[in-house]
Design a protein around this motif. Structure first.
Motif, PDB file in Angstrom:
ATOM      1  N   GLU A   1       0.832  -1.215   0.000  1.00  0.00           N
ATOM      2  CA  GLU A   1       0.000   0.000   0.000  1.00  0.00           C
ATOM      3  C   GLU A   1       0.859   1.255   0.000  1.00  0.00           C
ATOM      4  O   GLU A   1       0.555   2.219  -0.703  1.00  0.00           O
ATOM      5  CB  GLU A   1      -0.920   0.019   1.218  1.00  0.00           C
ATOM      6  CG  GLU A   1      -2.221  -0.695   1.001  1.00  0.00           C
ATOM      7  CD  GLU A   1      -3.163  -0.517   2.185  1.00  0.00           C
ATOM      8  OE1 GLU A   1      -3.175   0.571   2.802  1.00  0.00           O
ATOM      9  OE2 GLU A   1      -3.881  -1.473   2.497  1.00  0.00           O
ATOM     10  N   SER A   2       1.921   1.245   0.783  1.00  0.00           N
ATOM     11  CA  SER A   2       2.794   2.408   0.877  1.00  0.00           C
ATOM     12  C   SER A   2       3.484   2.684  -0.456  1.00  0.00           C
ATOM     13  O   SER A   2       3.561   3.834  -0.899  1.00  0.00           O
ATOM     14  CB  SER A   2       3.842   2.201   1.962  1.00  0.00           C
ATOM     15  OG  SER A   2       3.228   2.020   3.216  1.00  0.00           O
ATOM     16  N   ILE A   3       3.968   1.634  -1.108  1.00  0.00           N
ATOM     17  CA  ILE A   3       4.617   1.806  -2.415  1.00  0.00           C
ATOM     18  C   ILE A   3       3.599   2.274  -3.448  1.00  0.00           C
ATOM     19  O   ILE A   3       3.888   3.160  -4.253  1.00  0.00           O
ATOM     20  CB  ILE A   3       5.310   0.500  -2.860  1.00  0.00           C
ATOM     21  CG1 ILE A   3       6.529   0.235  -1.969  1.00  0.00           C
ATOM     22  CG2 ILE A   3       5.733   0.581  -4.321  1.00  0.00           C
ATOM     23  CD1 ILE A   3       7.210  -1.090  -2.237  1.00  0.00           C
TER      24      ILE A   3
ATOM     25  N   ILE B   1       8.931   0.476 -12.121  1.00  0.00           N
ATOM     26  CA  ILE B   1       9.510   0.054 -10.849  1.00  0.00           C
ATOM     27  C   ILE B   1      10.570  -0.996 -11.146  1.00  0.00           C
ATOM     28  O   ILE B   1      10.337  -1.912 -11.935  1.00  0.00           O
ATOM     29  CB  ILE B   1       8.444  -0.573  -9.929  1.00  0.00           C
ATOM     30  CG1 ILE B   1       7.289   0.395  -9.697  1.00  0.00           C
ATOM     31  CG2 ILE B   1       9.057  -1.025  -8.611  1.00  0.00           C
ATOM     32  CD1 ILE B   1       6.070  -0.273  -9.099  1.00  0.00           C
ATOM     33  N   SER B   2      11.702  -0.877 -10.504  1.00  0.00           N
ATOM     34  CA  SER B   2      12.744  -1.888 -10.630  1.00  0.00           C
ATOM     35  C   SER B   2      13.004  -2.501  -9.261  1.00  0.00           C
ATOM     36  O   SER B   2      13.178  -1.788  -8.274  1.00  0.00           O
ATOM     37  CB  SER B   2      14.031  -1.252 -11.169  1.00  0.00           C
ATOM     38  OG  SER B   2      15.031  -2.220 -11.269  1.00  0.00           O
TER      39      SER B   2
ATOM     40  N   PHE C   1       1.347  -8.971  -8.825  1.00  0.00           N
ATOM     41  CA  PHE C   1      -0.104  -9.112  -8.756  1.00  0.00           C
ATOM     42  C   PHE C   1      -0.809  -7.892  -8.162  1.00  0.00           C
ATOM     43  O   PHE C   1      -2.024  -7.814  -8.189  1.00  0.00           O
ATOM     44  CB  PHE C   1      -0.467 -10.358  -7.946  1.00  0.00           C
ATOM     45  CG  PHE C   1       0.045 -11.619  -8.574  1.00  0.00           C
ATOM     46  CD1 PHE C   1      -0.502 -12.093  -9.754  1.00  0.00           C
ATOM     47  CD2 PHE C   1       1.095 -12.318  -7.996  1.00  0.00           C
ATOM     48  CE1 PHE C   1      -0.032 -13.252 -10.345  1.00  0.00           C
ATOM     49  CE2 PHE C   1       1.577 -13.479  -8.579  1.00  0.00           C
ATOM     50  CZ  PHE C   1       1.013 -13.947  -9.760  1.00  0.00           C
ATOM     51  N   HIS C   2      -0.040  -6.945  -7.642  1.00  0.00           N
ATOM     52  CA  HIS C   2      -0.643  -5.822  -6.933  1.00  0.00           C
ATOM     53  C   HIS C   2      -0.687  -4.527  -7.747  1.00  0.00           C
ATOM     54  O   HIS C   2      -1.657  -3.784  -7.681  1.00  0.00           O
ATOM     55  CB  HIS C   2       0.114  -5.574  -5.621  1.00  0.00           C
ATOM     56  CG  HIS C   2      -0.446  -4.470  -4.803  1.00  0.00           C
ATOM     57  ND1 HIS C   2      -1.585  -4.618  -4.035  1.00  0.00           N
ATOM     58  CD2 HIS C   2      -0.046  -3.187  -4.640  1.00  0.00           C
ATOM     59  CE1 HIS C   2      -1.847  -3.478  -3.428  1.00  0.00           C
ATOM     60  NE2 HIS C   2      -0.932  -2.593  -3.783  1.00  0.00           N
ATOM     61  N   THR C   3       0.340  -4.252  -8.514  1.00  0.00           N
ATOM     62  CA  THR C   3       0.459  -2.953  -9.168  1.00  0.00           C
ATOM     63  C   THR C   3       0.142  -3.023 -10.657  1.00  0.00           C
ATOM     64  O   THR C   3       0.265  -4.075 -11.277  1.00  0.00           O
ATOM     65  CB  THR C   3       1.870  -2.365  -8.955  1.00  0.00           C
ATOM     66  OG1 THR C   3       1.885  -1.026  -9.435  1.00  0.00           O
ATOM     67  CG2 THR C   3       2.927  -3.170  -9.677  1.00  0.00           C
ATOM     68  N   HIS C   4      -0.247  -1.896 -11.202  1.00  0.00           N
ATOM     69  CA  HIS C   4      -0.475  -1.772 -12.634  1.00  0.00           C
ATOM     70  C   HIS C   4       0.707  -1.072 -13.304  1.00  0.00           C
ATOM     71  O   HIS C   4       0.710  -0.894 -14.520  1.00  0.00           O
ATOM     72  CB  HIS C   4      -1.764  -1.003 -12.910  1.00  0.00           C
ATOM     73  CG  HIS C   4      -2.975  -1.688 -12.369  1.00  0.00           C
ATOM     74  ND1 HIS C   4      -3.461  -2.870 -12.893  1.00  0.00           N
ATOM     75  CD2 HIS C   4      -3.785  -1.383 -11.338  1.00  0.00           C
ATOM     76  CE1 HIS C   4      -4.525  -3.253 -12.218  1.00  0.00           C
ATOM     77  NE2 HIS C   4      -4.747  -2.370 -11.256  1.00  0.00           N
TER      78      HIS C   4
ATOM     79  N   GLN D   1       1.650   6.640  -7.072  1.00  0.00           N
ATOM     80  CA  GLN D   1       0.621   7.566  -7.545  1.00  0.00           C
ATOM     81  C   GLN D   1       0.998   9.018  -7.265  1.00  0.00           C
ATOM     82  O   GLN D   1       0.826   9.882  -8.119  1.00  0.00           O
ATOM     83  CB  GLN D   1      -0.720   7.229  -6.896  1.00  0.00           C
ATOM     84  CG  GLN D   1      -1.298   5.920  -7.397  1.00  0.00           C
ATOM     85  CD  GLN D   1      -2.536   5.504  -6.631  1.00  0.00           C
ATOM     86  OE1 GLN D   1      -3.057   6.253  -5.793  1.00  0.00           O
ATOM     87  NE2 GLN D   1      -3.022   4.300  -6.904  1.00  0.00           N
ATOM     88  N   GLN D   2       1.527   9.293  -6.082  1.00  0.00           N
ATOM     89  CA  GLN D   2       1.895  10.668  -5.722  1.00  0.00           C
ATOM     90  C   GLN D   2       3.038  11.191  -6.575  1.00  0.00           C
ATOM     91  O   GLN D   2       3.022  12.339  -7.010  1.00  0.00           O
ATOM     92  CB  GLN D   2       2.294  10.743  -4.245  1.00  0.00           C
ATOM     93  CG  GLN D   2       1.153  10.635  -3.291  1.00  0.00           C
ATOM     94  CD  GLN D   2       1.625  10.595  -1.841  1.00  0.00           C
ATOM     95  OE1 GLN D   2       2.793  10.377  -1.551  1.00  0.00           O
ATOM     96  NE2 GLN D   2       0.685  10.793  -0.921  1.00  0.00           N
ATOM     97  N   GLU D   3       4.035  10.352  -6.812  1.00  0.00           N
ATOM     98  CA  GLU D   3       5.241  10.778  -7.522  1.00  0.00           C
ATOM     99  C   GLU D   3       5.170  10.523  -9.030  1.00  0.00           C
ATOM    100  O   GLU D   3       6.117  10.807  -9.742  1.00  0.00           O
ATOM    101  CB  GLU D   3       6.467  10.066  -6.936  1.00  0.00           C
ATOM    102  CG  GLU D   3       6.745  10.413  -5.489  1.00  0.00           C
ATOM    103  CD  GLU D   3       7.177  11.858  -5.315  1.00  0.00           C
ATOM    104  OE1 GLU D   3       7.966  12.365  -6.149  1.00  0.00           O
ATOM    105  OE2 GLU D   3       6.728  12.485  -4.332  1.00  0.00           O
TER     106      GLU D   3
END
Length: 111
Positions: A62-64, A76-77, A100-103, A69-71
């Motif tokens: 959730e934090s990542i 992502i690496s 499985f979590h991020t787009h 989204q903010q930045e």
């Protein structure tokens, strides 16, 4: 692994953001390490722009995600590391969880 990433990204004008997710300790050690890392990166990879951030949060995914989204992060690496069978069964790696979590597109280096 960072050398491989930098070689891949050399033709592009990028801003690299290194992040650590966790709860800040009272002694400021996490921030000092991030600042030291930023200095080393500036020295070793001249011509690249670096930022190092401490993301405060208990839930890493959730934090990542919130940070992405903010930045407005484009890619992502992550690196993986060898783990034994029991660890893999009961505690999936961050890289696998992120798949499985991020787009946001992921670039994963096997360590």
């Amino acid at each position: 692994m960072l050398d491989k990433l930098m070689l891949l990204l050399k033709p592009f004008k990028i801003k690299l953001k290194c992040v650590h997710v966790g709860q800040p300790r009272g002694d400021g050690w996490d921030m000092a390490r991030l600042e030291g890392m930023k200095d080393v990166l500036h020295e070793k990879y001249k011509g690249f722009e670096f930022d190092c951030h401490l993301i405060v949060g208990r839930d890493i995914l959730e934090s990542i995600d919130k940070y992405i989204q903010q930045e407005k992060v484009d890619i992502i690496s992550l690196t993986t590391h060898k783990r034994n069978m029991i660890t893999r069964l009961f505690n999936p790696s961050l890289a696998k969880q992120m798949i499985f979590h991020t787009h946001t597109p992921l670039l994963i280096f096997h360590g």
